[in-house]
Scaffold this active site. Structure first.
Site, short mmCIF file in Angstrom:
data_model
loop_
_atom_site.label_atom_id
_atom_site.label_comp_id
_atom_site.label_asym_id
_atom_site.label_seq_id
_atom_site.Cartn_x
_atom_site.Cartn_y
_atom_site.Cartn_z
N LYS A 80 0.83 -1.21 0.00
CA LYS A 80 0.00 0.00 0.00
C LYS A 80 0.86 1.26 0.00
O LYS A 80 0.66 2.18 -0.80
CB LYS A 80 -0.92 -0.01 1.22
N ARG A 84 -4.22 10.70 3.11
CA ARG A 84 -2.89 11.27 3.34
C ARG A 84 -2.04 11.26 2.07
O ARG A 84 -1.23 12.15 1.84
CB ARG A 84 -2.20 10.46 4.45
N ASP A 105 -5.46 8.28 8.60
CA ASP A 105 -5.68 7.71 9.92
C ASP A 105 -5.74 8.77 11.00
O ASP A 105 -5.04 9.78 10.94
CB ASP A 105 -4.53 6.75 10.29
N ASP A 128 4.06 0.49 11.78
CA ASP A 128 2.80 -0.08 11.33
C ASP A 128 2.55 -1.49 11.86
O ASP A 128 1.44 -2.01 11.75
CB ASP A 128 2.74 -0.09 9.80
#
Length: 435
Positions: free
Chosen positions: A23, A98, A122, A320
């Site tokens: 991603k 973002r 987020d 992450d």
């Protein structure tokens, strides 16, 4: 009524799963297609909400977007409308994503003007734009901020190579500086650059397009500006966050899993950190094999002190995956301190894990101590809400290991980063319903 996941936990999984394309790499390299008017073809592109939202933005600004096959995207930016960025449509879309911040670098390189909205994405804490704005300024860009629209307007007569020392090794900041500098006049050096595999991939792609970037994989990049870039083909890496998520899932559900085509040479510390949690895993070529384990024991440091797992810029451990480490530790034997340094709101989802029966002490917004249950007491199913992409999948893993039924609301957050996660896990024996 919004869609939720209904999960019936306690099932052992088995089989093989292939991680999606990365991603975070996709959001960078797709923006880089704006640097040329020729065709750029991408393969292994994840079919997820965030990537599709960025492709919608590119299409609305005039980029020709083709999808000739699953997970393949063809872009050609030969009819761009730079004024699109000043529209309400762009502001609305960018407030939710973002990744649109990385449109600024290529737009400045090619058209000498760009717009940056306040960041979306987020809700995991503050995300500063200083690295981007100050770096552009050093390249010769002037900026104004519209308080009413909450938008930065950037423009330059020309971009001139310079020496940049980044205040922080920001991944998106480095990507933006690189994409702006590849067509600047003269030589640009970027010190304290992020050197994540996704930045390496971006630089290698740009070099195939005709850029001249050296120092790739280090924190000092040297970029000799060129006048024009051409098209290319680019394959995205496997998503390392999915790889780590599947390792944690296998341990929590006592499952035997094979994770295929993981791009093992680019995983950095990820396998080692999960081994420190006691998880047995074996690299077999470009696959990872995880045998079913009844128990896994958290290691201690050599001096006997409690293990601490913390995030750090690459080649340190990625932030992450700390949510996955935390939830995996809840069923380990032993204790671990999870220290989330980079974002101040990412650990608040532990309240839900505590409600499920996990033993966790939240010390402050950045640190949590996890006392593993060693599979002696199973987590119990509850109703919960996904606060962000990574916490959402951590909660999904917890639910799959729990007894009884769990529901997870706000699964749009999970869909933003994970492609058809319910279908792919159900194929391994999970029981996840989208209702």
């Amino acid at each position: 009524m919004s869609t939720v996941f209904e999960i019936r936990g306690g099932r052992q999984l088995s089989g093989a799963i292939t991680p999606q394309g990365a991603k975070n790499e996709a959001l960078q390299v797709l923006c880089a297609a704006l640097l040329t008017d020729e065709q750029v073809t991408f393969t292994n592109v994840p079919d997820i909400a965030d990537v599709n939202a960025l492709l919608d933005v590119l299409a609305e600004m005039g980029v020709k977007v083709g999808r000739p096959a699953p997970n393949t995207v063809v872009l050609q930016a030969d009819a761009i409308d730079p004024d699109y960025f000043a529209t309400h449509t762009f502001r609305k879309r960018s407030s939710q994503l973002r990744g649109t911040v990385m449109l600024a670098g290529p737009m400045l390189a090619r058209f000498r003007r760009a717009y940056i909205p306040q960041p979306g994405g987020d809700k995991i804490g503050r995300r500063r734009l200083d690295t981007h704005i100050l770096g552009f300024e050093r390249l010769g860009v002037k900026f104004e901020y519209d308080t009413e629209l909450q938008m930065f307007s950037l423009s330059a007569d020309r971009l001139t190579g310079t020496r940049l020392l980044l205040e922080e090794p920001s991944v998106t900041g480095t990507a933006n500086m690189v994409m702006a500098a590849v067509m600047a006049e003269g030589i640009t050096t970027i010190y304290n650059a992020a050197c994540e595999p996704y930045i390496q991939q971006l630089c290698l792609m740009l070099n195939r397009m005709g850029a001249r970037i050296s120092g790739i994989s280090s924190n000092l990049l040297t970029i000799e500006g060129v006048a024009k870039l051409s098209g290319t083909d680019h394959r995205l890496l496997a998503d390392m966050i999915e790889v780590g998520s599947f390792i944690g899932l296998a341990a929590m559900t006592q499952s035997e899993l094979t994770i295929r085509n993981v791009d093992a040479h680019q995983l950095g510390l990820i396998p080692d950190i999960f081994r420190r949690l006691g998880i047995e895993l074996h690299l077999q070529g470009d696959d990872i094999f995880i045998p079913a384990q009844e128990h896994y024991r958290i290691q201690k440091f050599i001096d006997g002190s409690i293990l601490t797992v913390y995030d750090h810029p690459w080649p340190g451990f990625t932030p992450d995956l700390l949510s996955i480490v935390l939830v995996t530790a809840t069923q380990a034997k032993g204790t671990v301190l999870v220290h989330q340094k980079m974002f101040e709101s990412r650990l608040f989802f532990v309240d839900r894990l505590i409600e499920m029966g996990a033993q966790i002490v939240l010390c402050d917004p950045h640190r949590a101590v996890v006392i593993g249950l060693d599979k002696q007491v199973a987590l119990r199913g509850i109703n919960m809400v996904s606060p962000d992409i990574r916490a959402g999948v951590a909660l999904l893993i917890a639910a799959m290991s729990a007894t009884g039924k769990s529901t997870i609301q706000n699964i749009h957050q999970i869909d933003r980063g994970y492609e058809r996660i319910d279908e792919r896990l159900n194929a391994l024996g999970a029981d996840i319903r989208r209702v």
